[in-house]
Design an enzyme around this catalytic site. Structure first.
Site, PDB file in Angstrom:
ATOM      1  N   HIS A 141       0.809  -1.224   0.000  1.00 30.67           N
ATOM      2  CA  HIS A 141       0.000   0.000   0.000  1.00 30.67           C
ATOM      3  C   HIS A 141       0.841   1.272   0.000  1.00 30.67           C
ATOM      4  CE1 HIS A 141      -3.180  -2.821   0.962  1.00 30.67           C
ATOM      5  NE2 HIS A 141      -4.077  -1.875   1.066  1.00 30.67           N
ATOM      6  N   GLY A 150      -2.576  -0.241  -6.152  1.00 30.22           N
ATOM      7  CA  GLY A 150      -3.482  -1.360  -5.912  1.00 30.22           C
ATOM      8  C   GLY A 150      -4.711  -0.883  -5.152  1.00 30.22           C
ATOM      9  N   HIS A 151      -4.506  -0.065  -4.146  1.00 31.96           N
ATOM     10  CA  HIS A 151      -5.613   0.550  -3.400  1.00 31.96           C
ATOM     11  C   HIS A 151      -5.610   2.040  -3.735  1.00 31.96           C
ATOM     12  CE1 HIS A 151      -8.437   1.816  -0.446  1.00 31.96           C
ATOM     13  NE2 HIS A 151      -8.375   0.718   0.289  1.00 31.96           N
ATOM     14  N   HIS A 211     -13.675  -4.523  -4.687  1.00 31.15           N
ATOM     15  CA  HIS A 211     -13.585  -3.943  -3.347  1.00 31.15           C
ATOM     16  C   HIS A 211     -14.279  -2.575  -3.337  1.00 31.15           C
ATOM     17  CE1 HIS A 211     -11.425  -2.041   0.076  1.00 31.15           C
ATOM     18  NE2 HIS A 211     -11.271  -3.277   0.516  1.00 31.15           N
ATOM     19  N   GLU A 231     -14.669  -7.820   0.279  1.00 30.56           N
ATOM     20  CA  GLU A 231     -15.318  -6.581   0.728  1.00 30.56           C
ATOM     21  C   GLU A 231     -15.896  -5.844  -0.481  1.00 30.56           C
ATOM     22  OE1 GLU A 231     -12.488  -5.815   4.523  1.00 30.56           O
ATOM     23  OE2 GLU A 231     -11.759  -4.847   2.720  1.00 30.56           O
ATOM     24  N   GLU A 267     -19.392  -1.758   4.320  1.00 27.53           N
ATOM     25  CA  GLU A 267     -18.357  -1.210   5.194  1.00 27.53           C
ATOM     26  C   GLU A 267     -18.580   0.284   5.409  1.00 27.53           C
ATOM     27  OE1 GLU A 267     -14.396  -2.115   3.837  1.00 27.53           O
ATOM     28  OE2 GLU A 267     -13.507  -0.689   5.238  1.00 27.53           O
ATOM     29  N   CYS A 312     -16.426   2.544   5.698  1.00 29.88           N
ATOM     30  CA  CYS A 312     -15.552   3.290   4.790  1.00 29.88           C
ATOM     31  C   CYS A 312     -16.102   3.363   3.373  1.00 29.88           C
ATOM     32  CB  CYS A 312     -14.168   2.655   4.732  1.00 29.88           C
ATOM     33  SG  CYS A 312     -13.208   2.980   6.205  1.00 29.88           S
ATOM     34  N   CYS A 328      -9.283   1.286   9.592  1.00 27.95           N
ATOM     35  CA  CYS A 328      -9.641   2.245   8.550  1.00 27.95           C
ATOM     36  C   CYS A 328     -10.925   2.977   8.905  1.00 27.95           C
ATOM     37  CB  CYS A 328      -9.712   1.592   7.179  1.00 27.95           C
ATOM     38  SG  CYS A 328     -10.965   0.345   6.961  1.00 27.95           S
ATOM     39  N   CYS A 329     -11.929   2.259   9.381  1.00 32.93           N
ATOM     40  CA  CYS A 329     -13.227   2.911   9.555  1.00 32.93           C
ATOM     41  C   CYS A 329     -13.237   3.987  10.639  1.00 32.93           C
ATOM     42  CB  CYS A 329     -14.306   1.871   9.792  1.00 32.93           C
ATOM     43  SG  CYS A 329     -14.493   0.738   8.391  1.00 32.93           S
TER      44      CYS A 329
END
Lengths: 676, 676
Positions: B169, B220-221, B293, B345, B361, B363, B441-442
């Site tokens: 990441h 990737g993200h 995702h 996800e 989610e 997020c 993350c959230c």
């Protein structure tokens, strides 16, 4: 436990099934499944995943031959242990000396030979028997001097033998080998494979046990328990009974044997009570709820029931009863399917019955049939036979296509084909049956069960013949040296007319115990019992007296369409109904009823019309009913809108037997239908 | 795309929110979440999984210091690359020089500093600012000479930098760092972190691109895309805009860049069109359906919208519009939740809306808010703001407990607590919120969104102030050098009364664009616009004219309880209704209504009673309705029986706002309720 009630299955050599519902299914297995299976064992089916099974036996056999030729100079090879060998890119006919396939690949042969054996009792076939004898030669050539016979370790390195009981399948392969060997011996009188199984069993008996210096392990995947009991019953060797007892009693004791193998997963480590997946979380007598991998569970419970019967161990019997009740009254689908989740192919918890993420493996329902028959052997209570019949006609038979050429692992009760493709949580559910599997458990399991259905239909003790399933055919019963033939005709499961006629040169004094199916309640008639003593006990009608040539009993069971509902604790079935007739569960398919099955509404008191048809290749009764369908709500530019009064339109629905679903391509299917 | 309609968010320094619904939530973040988060960043919370975030920055900083001291003799270390370091058994304060935690652990700091920045605009706090400055010093000390700043690789070995864009990441961490740096600069005027982000961005810009010799990869993200646009907008450096464009345009092109990294999984290899999970299966302009995702998806789409706005690229804008429509009209829960499955996800497919195996989610809903605001910036259409408001009041806010101390990743619409514990297919669904997460993350995402809610509520162009959300407070608007304060009071979401008062020394000619929420339809009243020009366009009421001190607009939106139904293609909601009032979705909880919620039946035309209460610590409106409950069917000795006419009993139900669920312990919850 009352041993005066004990009965045992009747040898298939004394049963000839010849009509009704099961004979055509047996013929399908004989003509389609057994030959196809032999081809897959030899990697000759282009469209199926290769089995490598016979290849592996041949490789192991060659290694043994070399060993013999080397004579005393020979040392056991210690090949590098390669773990679970990944399937190569379909070499089909690998000519190298490697093991291919899954660790349990040997069992493919054993399941096949068992089905062959049963089939030979009903349909002698010298050519098939010759092929089987040849296969047995190949298998036996692979056996080591000490009796060990599992090609995965023979090929990959004997130094790792019995080091991963938890996840590898040596004792599972042994169990299947033994079941196949006993069956083949009983069918043909040939004992080559039986002797191989005995030698393997002897080796295992010398290796495992409570005695000092012996390994304290037990199978990761159960089956050896019931196989050893069969071996004991055919050989009379107490060693095998003792070994079965050991495996049952050792299981789940502390400290956990599987811990000692050092293959504990991270997830397992976190749980104090671990190995539920393997039913090894507690000593078996402390297990009150069916847990973990459903097939393993019912295989274990079947073995426990066998051991309880042999040893008269009441605590073990009571445990079996507790587990039976847990499964059948709290964790069983209306189809006799068990195992609610594909995660671990396992049970979840009481009253949790998801219809679309379900597992309900064909083999699990088959295992439930094994368990049921074993409970019946100890206690002739129709509750066991009712479940056995239910599973057979629904959750078991749904595993095989009507043409015997494709198979389901998973037997869902609700299918939306798009979900099977695009929802990863439902990709284990297939909307159409598959040709064959690399991990081929369900198809051969179906083959061996269906071929031996007679041994589930009838059991006996000295003077009583129990009829659990009304499978048409002739059963030989011997009482005090007098032989009688009992000829059964049966319209089940489509009509409720059954006859039993006695053929006997001399009168025979005996009891025929007739199961009164739960689905007909008290709504049945009996004719022809005049002069005989009749009494009902635990769902069986015992008809006792002297039977003469031509004595004829006529039974008529009421077969009404029944609209079923679930206990309210099953939240997944709330507001829904399922349709049954006799032991047959029905379903709606898109092929008959179009798309949008969730919009359909059935009035639970509606009148169903029966329609007898051969259109799917077998005689079946379809059901029609006038129902409603909700006019689809189409939301413009979105998914949600304020509620509007629904508009219902009349719609005739057609229900077909659940086991016959998915024989006309991909489409929606529902067992539980919304009620109006 | 019509650039005359463009608007941009108003700087938080020109907004002071001071009441109504959002201020208490912001205070919760300020008082609870931000301090707690700082403690977790430093591994000082006993009950939470340690972050190791500041530890990692300190280790990397020490390594840099050594490097400086070594001077020219220094060589870049080539530590063994250890892959994804497993969390050790909670060392808490590791004093070694290893990297701990997930590959994206650096972003914990960045999310925190961003929330701190926003909070400082609304509530200056010198002590907090001092802590933040100190943290920034630690972070900046870890940056390499060349600008690179990701501690995972700095510590583990720079030779592996950018070798696994697919699953590690670095560019994600860069994106978050940049977002935090821009926010902190805008809030405080301090540019140390901004300069660090710029140096990192410069390095990345020199490394990636279409030019020969440059790496053709992309994140990737996703998140770097929108972060780079923010960096461009605050610095004016075209390089950053160009890099954002490159990342967007390169994505999903053939040959797949991710293939070249050699980390293709077996599953990925099997699919011709792979990398859907990363939205890299097709060039972005060819993507028509939201896939993979969900968080990554909406982060990418937000970046695409930013780039489309900056570059005027209509094809990119149309793609954003297509993807927006796909999500919001075919793949969004009634709560504004997105992502139907926990497998990846991810999105599943159109009209597939499972309520119990859901992911949704927090997020992902937050990302949907990002996406909505960016679409609004290009096209002031209330359809975007309606979804933004819906997500904020439901699927976003449900992620945080009412006391700000625990959090949900997954926001289910149907919960049976037993399933969360014992069905492995639902174990991702938690029946109560968790304290903090190792992969956090959230919670920090909630913190940064809620702290900056003002920038979602209001946007502007030269002469127009758009009010998207009626968040109470004061907004400064400058037109032609004239400053006006617009003071908003709002009873939303509980009552529909809103006022806008202008405070200005001199008259200002401007337009105020008022969103008319979709949930009130045309049922609203406006007072005080006499003498001004009013027109409706795309759901906004544009009120134009000269505004003087004291000018007061009064709006009243009708707030009625609405009973919602889903499109019939959503088979999971068939026969069910959901209750809404304004933008707030309601649910039934066991705490108010007892167990057995699936047995409850609501008459869709029933009258709901409103009950204003502070009992859960915040003012809310609960709803009561006379409904029915089905008397539970209890099947004796089994799960199924023949259908019996159900008995319904009267039952008063109490609905609470969905976002407030699970604040009173574990229990059943349902958003979609069976209709009578």
């Amino acid at each position: 436990m009352d041993s005066t009630k004990f009965s045992k299955p009747i040898s298939l050599k004394r049963i000839q099934l010849d009509g009704g519902f099961w004979k055509p299914e047996m013929e399908l297995v004989r003509k389609e499944v057994i030959p196809y299976q032999w081809e897959t064992l030899n990697d000759r089916v282009p469209e199926a995943a290769p089995s490598y099974c016979m290849h592996n036996f041949k490789v192991a056999g060659r290694m043994n031959k070399e060993k013999r030729e080397l004579g005393s100079r020979y040392q056991e090879p210690t090949y590098t242990f390669r773990g679970f060998e990944a399937l190569p890119d379909d070499p089909r006919h690998p000519d190298d000396d490697k093991f291919y396939g899954c660790v349990f690949q040997d069992s493919d042969f054993s399941k096949w030979i068992e089905a062959v054996a049963y089939s030979l009792t009903q349909h002698p076939d010298p050519e098939l028997e010759k092929i089987a004898d040849g296969a047995i030669d190949i298998v036996c050539a692979a056996q080591l001097e000490n009796g060990y016979l599992d090609t995965y370790y023979i090929i990959n390195g004997m130094d790792k033998m019995f080091t991963n009981l938890k996840d590898h399948h040596e004792l599972y392969c042994f169990g299947h080998l033994t079941e196949g060997a006993v069956a083949y011996y009983q069918a043909t009188g040939k004992d080559k494979l039986l002797k191989a199984a005995m030698r393997f069993a002897d080796f295992i008996a010398s290796y495992f046990g409570t005695e000092e210096g012996k390994c304290k392990g037990y199978p990761g995947h159960e089956i050896a328990e019931m196989a050893l009991v069969r071996l004991y019953e055919v050989t009379g060797d107490e060693k095998y009974k003792k070994l079965a007892e050991y495996f049952v009693n050792q299981r789940g004791t502390q400290p956990y044997y599987f811990d000692s193998e050092g293959k504990v997963t991270e997830k397992e480590k976190k749980t104090k009570i671990r190995y539920q997946y393997y039913q090894a979380h507690l000593p078996v007598r402390e297990q009150k709820t069916a847990m973990g991998h459903a097939v393993r569970a019912v295989y274990l419970y079947s073995g426990m029931a066998d051991v309880a019967r042999l040893t008269g161990d009441d605590s073990l019997y009571q445990t079996c009863e507790t587990l039976w009740n847990n499964i059948t009254t709290k964790q069983m689908y209306v189809t006799g399917g068990i195992g609610q989740t594909h995660h671990g192919e396992a049970f979840t918890f009481d009253y949790d019955m998801p219809n679309d993420t379900i597992y309900a493996e064909t083999c699990a329902s088959i295992g439930l049939v094994f368990f049921a028959r074993r409970m019946l052997e100890m206690n002739p209570d129709s509750k066991y036979a009712d479940v056995m019949e239910l599973a057979l006609h629904n959750g078991v038979l749904s595993g095989m296509a009507l043409d015997g050429k494709s198979f389901f692992y998973v037997n869902p009760l609700s299918v939306n084909p798009r979900s099977c493709h695009d929802d990863p949580g439902k990709q284990h559910v297939k909307p159409v049956r598959q040709k064959w599997f690399g991990c081929a458990c369900c198809p051969p399991n179906l083959a061996r069960l269906i071929s031996s259905i007679g041994s589930y239909a009838y059991t006996e003790n000295e003077d009583t013949l129990w009829v659990h399933l009304y499978a048409g055919g002739t059963v030989e019963k011997e009482v005090n040296g007098q032989k009688a033939q009992v000829v059964i005709t049966s319209g089940l499961p489509w009509d409720g007319d059954v006859t039993l006629k006695v053929e006997s040169e001399q009168p025979v004094t005996m009891t025929v115990a007739l199961r009164i199916p739960g689905w007909c309640g008290e709504d049945f008639e009996l004719e022809g019992a005049v002069g005989k003593e009749c009494r009902m006990e635990n769902g069986y009608l015992y008809v006792s007296g002297e039977w003469k040539e031509g004595d004829l009993l006529k039974l008529r069971f009421a077969m009404k369409v029944k609209v079923m509902q679930a206990d309210s604790r099953v939240r997944q079935d709330e507001g829904k109904v399922a349709i049954m007739r006799g032991p047959v569960v029905y379903c709606l398919e898109e092929a008959d009823n179009g798309q949008g099955l969730p919009l359909v509404r059935v009035k639970p008191d509606a009148v169903f019309t029966e329609e007898k048809t051969d259109e799917l290749g077998f005689t079946m009764i379809m059901l029609r009913v006038d129902a409603k369908t909700k006019k689809p709500v189409t939301v413009e530019n979105g998914l949600y809108q304020t509620w509007q009064k629904p508009v219902y339109e009349g719609k005739e629905l057609r229900f077909i037997p659940y086991y016959a679903w998915a024989n006309r391509g991909e489409g929606e299917m529902e067992v539980w239908v919304n009620q109006l």
